[in-house]
Design a protein around this motif. Sequence first.
Motif, PDB file in Angstrom:
ATOM      1  N   PHE A  13     -16.148   8.264 -11.235  1.00 46.61           N
ATOM      2  CA  PHE A  13     -14.974   7.369 -10.945  1.00 46.61           C
ATOM      3  C   PHE A  13     -14.434   7.688  -9.515  1.00 46.61           C
ATOM      4  CE2 PHE A  13     -10.155   7.608 -10.736  1.00 46.61           C
ATOM      5  CZ  PHE A  13      -9.912   6.472 -11.227  1.00 46.61           C
ATOM      6  N   ALA A  14     -14.616   9.052  -9.267  1.00 46.09           N
ATOM      7  CA  ALA A  14     -14.171   9.517  -8.004  1.00 46.09           C
ATOM      8  C   ALA A  14     -14.962   8.694  -6.818  1.00 46.09           C
ATOM      9  CB  ALA A  14     -14.224  10.983  -7.854  1.00 46.09           C
ATOM     10  N   ALA A  15     -16.147   8.934  -6.974  1.00 49.87           N
ATOM     11  CA  ALA A  15     -17.258   8.242  -6.073  1.00 49.87           C
ATOM     12  C   ALA A  15     -16.897   6.716  -5.915  1.00 49.87           C
ATOM     13  CB  ALA A  15     -18.655   8.646  -6.728  1.00 49.87           C
ATOM     14  N   LEU A  16     -16.758   6.153  -7.091  1.00 45.40           N
ATOM     15  CA  LEU A  16     -16.442   4.551  -7.023  1.00 45.40           C
ATOM     16  C   LEU A  16     -14.930   4.389  -6.239  1.00 45.40           C
ATOM     17  CD1 LEU A  16     -17.940   3.462 -10.151  1.00 45.40           C
ATOM     18  CD2 LEU A  16     -18.607   3.102  -7.977  1.00 45.40           C
ATOM     19  N   GLY A  17     -13.959   5.245  -6.469  1.00 38.63           N
ATOM     20  CA  GLY A  17     -12.824   5.051  -5.988  1.00 38.63           C
ATOM     21  C   GLY A  17     -12.657   5.445  -4.355  1.00 38.63           C
ATOM     22  N   ILE A  18     -13.427   6.311  -3.993  1.00 38.79           N
ATOM     23  CA  ILE A  18     -13.768   6.716  -2.801  1.00 38.79           C
ATOM     24  C   ILE A  18     -14.487   5.423  -2.041  1.00 38.79           C
ATOM     25  CG2 ILE A  18     -14.732   8.116  -0.641  1.00 38.79           C
ATOM     26  CD1 ILE A  18     -13.962  10.228  -2.400  1.00 38.79           C
ATOM     27  N   GLY A  19     -15.559   4.917  -2.641  1.00 38.97           N
ATOM     28  CA  GLY A  19     -16.380   3.817  -2.075  1.00 38.97           C
ATOM     29  C   GLY A  19     -15.666   2.525  -1.936  1.00 38.97           C
ATOM     30  N   VAL A  20     -14.668   2.283  -2.906  1.00 37.20           N
ATOM     31  CA  VAL A  20     -14.187   0.880  -2.828  1.00 37.20           C
ATOM     32  C   VAL A  20     -13.124   0.758  -1.806  1.00 37.20           C
ATOM     33  CG1 VAL A  20     -11.998   1.367  -4.160  1.00 37.20           C
ATOM     34  CG2 VAL A  20     -13.127  -0.848  -4.343  1.00 37.20           C
ATOM     35  N   HIS A  21     -12.922   1.843  -0.809  1.00 35.93           N
ATOM     36  CA  HIS A  21     -12.030   1.883   0.001  1.00 35.93           C
ATOM     37  C   HIS A  21     -12.550   2.038   1.538  1.00 35.93           C
ATOM     38  CE1 HIS A  21      -9.109   3.325  -2.970  1.00 35.93           C
ATOM     39  NE2 HIS A  21      -8.311   2.519  -2.478  1.00 35.93           N
ATOM     40  N   LEU A  22     -13.988   2.237   1.479  1.00 34.42           N
ATOM     41  CA  LEU A  22     -14.595   2.251   2.790  1.00 34.42           C
ATOM     42  C   LEU A  22     -14.757   0.916   3.219  1.00 34.42           C
ATOM     43  CD1 LEU A  22     -16.875   5.272   1.930  1.00 34.42           C
ATOM     44  CD2 LEU A  22     -14.950   5.325   3.202  1.00 34.42           C
ATOM     45  N   PRO A  23     -15.408  -0.127   2.741  1.00 36.89           N
ATOM     46  CA  PRO A  23     -15.744  -1.271   3.212  1.00 36.89           C
ATOM     47  C   PRO A  23     -14.469  -2.054   4.004  1.00 36.89           C
ATOM     48  CG  PRO A  23     -16.618  -1.226   1.244  1.00 36.89           C
ATOM     49  CD  PRO A  23     -15.624  -0.204   1.265  1.00 36.89           C
ATOM     50  N   PRO A  24     -13.407  -2.064   3.299  1.00 39.11           N
ATOM     51  CA  PRO A  24     -12.078  -2.520   3.994  1.00 39.11           C
ATOM     52  C   PRO A  24     -11.432  -1.497   4.808  1.00 39.11           C
ATOM     53  CG  PRO A  24     -11.536  -2.290   1.660  1.00 39.11           C
ATOM     54  CD  PRO A  24     -13.097  -1.786   1.915  1.00 39.11           C
ATOM     55  N   SER A  25     -10.519  -1.860   5.438  1.00 44.00           N
ATOM     56  CA  SER A  25      -9.763  -0.902   6.265  1.00 44.00           C
ATOM     57  C   SER A  25      -8.958  -0.219   5.477  1.00 44.00           C
ATOM     58  CB  SER A  25      -8.896  -1.572   7.443  1.00 44.00           C
ATOM     59  OG  SER A  25      -8.232  -0.681   8.299  1.00 44.00           O
ATOM     60  N   ALA A  26      -8.850   1.411   5.650  1.00 50.46           N
ATOM     61  CA  ALA A  26      -8.099   2.093   4.500  1.00 50.46           C
ATOM     62  C   ALA A  26      -7.160   2.567   5.114  1.00 50.46           C
ATOM     63  CB  ALA A  26      -9.409   3.135   4.057  1.00 50.46           C
ATOM     64  N   GLN A  27      -5.915   3.203   4.528  1.00 45.97           N
ATOM     65  CA  GLN A  27      -4.745   3.658   4.827  1.00 45.97           C
ATOM     66  C   GLN A  27      -5.130   5.279   4.247  1.00 45.97           C
ATOM     67  OE1 GLN A  27      -2.156   2.734   6.880  1.00 45.97           O
ATOM     68  NE2 GLN A  27      -3.635   1.123   7.201  1.00 45.97           N
ATOM     69  N   PRO A  28      -4.836   6.012   5.023  1.00 48.15           N
ATOM     70  CA  PRO A  28      -4.968   7.719   4.503  1.00 48.15           C
ATOM     71  C   PRO A  28      -4.190   7.747   3.198  1.00 48.15           C
ATOM     72  CG  PRO A  28      -4.390   7.577   6.642  1.00 48.15           C
ATOM     73  CD  PRO A  28      -4.183   6.108   6.308  1.00 48.15           C
ATOM     74  N   ARG A  29      -3.286   7.137   2.644  1.00 45.70           N
ATOM     75  CA  ARG A  29      -2.461   7.356   1.418  1.00 45.70           C
ATOM     76  C   ARG A  29      -3.267   6.817   0.241  1.00 45.70           C
ATOM     77  NH1 ARG A  29       0.158   2.977   3.660  1.00 45.70           N
ATOM     78  NH2 ARG A  29       0.502   1.063   2.303  1.00 45.70           N
ATOM     79  N   MET A  30      -4.403   6.022   0.662  1.00 49.12           N
ATOM     80  CA  MET A  30      -5.239   5.486  -0.498  1.00 49.12           C
ATOM     81  C   MET A  30      -6.062   6.468  -1.209  1.00 49.12           C
ATOM     82  SD  MET A  30      -6.296   1.862   1.396  1.00 49.12           S
ATOM     83  CE  MET A  30      -5.014   0.448   1.296  1.00 49.12           C
ATOM     84  N   LEU A  31      -6.178   7.682  -0.600  1.00 49.20           N
ATOM     85  CA  LEU A  31      -6.967   8.837  -1.183  1.00 49.20           C
ATOM     86  C   LEU A  31      -6.232   9.650  -2.289  1.00 49.20           C
ATOM     87  CD1 LEU A  31      -9.569  10.948  -0.926  1.00 49.20           C
ATOM     88  CD2 LEU A  31      -8.174  11.943   0.714  1.00 49.20           C
ATOM     89  N   LEU A  32      -5.009   9.487  -2.146  1.00 52.07           N
ATOM     90  CA  LEU A  32      -4.155  10.528  -2.795  1.00 52.07           C
ATOM     91  C   LEU A  32      -4.283  10.356  -4.030  1.00 52.07           C
ATOM     92  CD1 LEU A  32      -0.658  10.176  -1.033  1.00 52.07           C
ATOM     93  CD2 LEU A  32      -2.572  11.768  -0.553  1.00 52.07           C
ATOM     94  N   PRO A  33      -4.533   9.084  -4.817  1.00 48.68           N
ATOM     95  CA  PRO A  33      -4.411   9.007  -6.231  1.00 48.68           C
ATOM     96  C   PRO A  33      -6.064   9.774  -6.778  1.00 48.68           C
ATOM     97  CG  PRO A  33      -3.968   6.806  -5.642  1.00 48.68           C
ATOM     98  CD  PRO A  33      -4.215   7.666  -4.256  1.00 48.68           C
ATOM     99  N   LEU A  34      -6.971   9.947  -5.814  1.00 51.23           N
ATOM    100  CA  LEU A  34      -8.403  10.618  -6.418  1.00 51.23           C
ATOM    101  C   LEU A  34      -8.256  12.076  -6.097  1.00 51.23           C
ATOM    102  CD1 LEU A  34     -10.548   7.957  -4.752  1.00 51.23           C
ATOM    103  CD2 LEU A  34      -9.983   8.051  -7.109  1.00 51.23           C
ATOM    104  N   VAL A  35      -7.292  12.489  -5.406  1.00 55.00           N
ATOM    105  CA  VAL A  35      -7.044  13.999  -5.205  1.00 55.00           C
ATOM    106  C   VAL A  35      -7.142  14.760  -6.464  1.00 55.00           C
ATOM    107  CG1 VAL A  35      -5.523  15.716  -4.228  1.00 55.00           C
ATOM    108  CG2 VAL A  35      -5.999  13.767  -2.823  1.00 55.00           C
ATOM    109  N   PRO A  36      -6.354  14.288  -7.581  1.00 51.64           N
ATOM    110  CA  PRO A  36      -6.414  15.154  -8.834  1.00 51.64           C
ATOM    111  C   PRO A  36      -7.793  15.186  -9.512  1.00 51.64           C
ATOM    112  CG  PRO A  36      -4.271  13.717  -9.014  1.00 51.64           C
ATOM    113  CD  PRO A  36      -5.264  13.538  -7.738  1.00 51.64           C
TER     114      PRO A  36
END
Length: 431
Positions: free
Chosen positions: A366-389
């Motif tokens: 889940f963490a790998a896919l969650g990070i991976g889905v945000h790499l092809p489009p332009s990402a905002q730093p706050r998009m990482l926050l739900p995956l921090v837990p």
Amino acid sequence: MTALRLLPMLVLYLGVCALGQPGPDPVRDEAFLLSYVHEYVLAGAYLDPDAVGDRALFLWHGHGLPLVLTPLVALELPLRALRFSGPVLLWAALLAFHALLRPRLGPRPALAATYALGVYAPFATVLVAVHKEPLAILAVVLALLGLARGLGDEGRWWHLAGAGGALAALTMVRLEYGWVLMALLGVALVWWGVQRAAPVPRRLAAVCSLALALCLPWLAHTHAITGRVGYWATSSGLSLYWMSPTTPGATGTWHRPEAVAGEPTLRAHRSLFASLPADPVARDLALREAAVANVRADPPAYARNLAANASRLFFLWPMEPARRAPVVAAAVLFNGALLLGVAWAGRRLWRRRGALPPETLPFVLFAALGIGVHLPPSAQPRMLLPLVPVLAWLIVVAAVASKPAPPTGQQAGPPPSPQLPPQRSRRAALV
């Protein structure tokens, strides 16, 4: 009792919100979200096609956060009061995170680890205005809690149902997780096909299937408006376009469409944006086509933008305009430590891969896919926050799994007795 012990974190979050609010006027996505609540939910446009003239305008965001805000807006609370929903939601996520850790760590270590997560400084960036991330963080932790309970030998169907509901809620808050759900379901099905007798992939597939089933009303809604199957949102085309190699030296930073007409540095994009159709769906599809054409024209430049996007997601660089130095320094410090901790945890967990909790691999996926889905489009730093837990959980589990063994030659107690296969209840065997 746990709520009282974590009460200082709520006071801290409320204080950050009170002191850091930008003013009485809407900022960032607040105006759009409030418009969504007033025109789309309260006016009944979700059910009545004639309530709002162009419903496609409201396919940019999911209805997760607007539905949470609707009772507060209906009470006519001012925007300053609505902003305090973020601290409360984030604090609720800490309570759920403590519940996730407590069975494995015990009360005091779980409390210490929860406080360590709670003081993660980048959380403060989404506490001073209305953002989707606090609700998304809560949904992620609730999904982890349901999976951790449901994938074990004592798991029950309601644990898995709760995890599926939480993942569906996450998707309705941040629509890009629809793609994560679909990919995770595909991986679970392949895993189940390889290991037919293993309960974890079967249960994981059931959770993902339930989550996607709960998202079907949204997909049916978008299909009714757009005529397209599997259409999640109108926001992806713009993000994909900015990530594509648009001009020499561009690093994929996201820009609002209205900034193109006013920013001198975006002059090269004005002709394209002036020719885009007014319809939000047609506009989104046109930007997707332009992005694909740009990537095909210069694949190496897109590869460089992917690297820049990963750096932007974790370290707020490169950004246009550049973030303030203290904010960047906090991101570098906390996310640098987070990445080092994950790297250390990965090594430890791999060495002990035969004796890990059953939810470990699903969490990693889940963490790998969650990070991976945000790499092809332009990402905002706050998009990482739900995956921090999720990443914090991996570090905690690695720390527990890596406790040193007694020294050689020291009596460590009688040898353990052979362990019999755990007795599974009939209800657990249903999934």
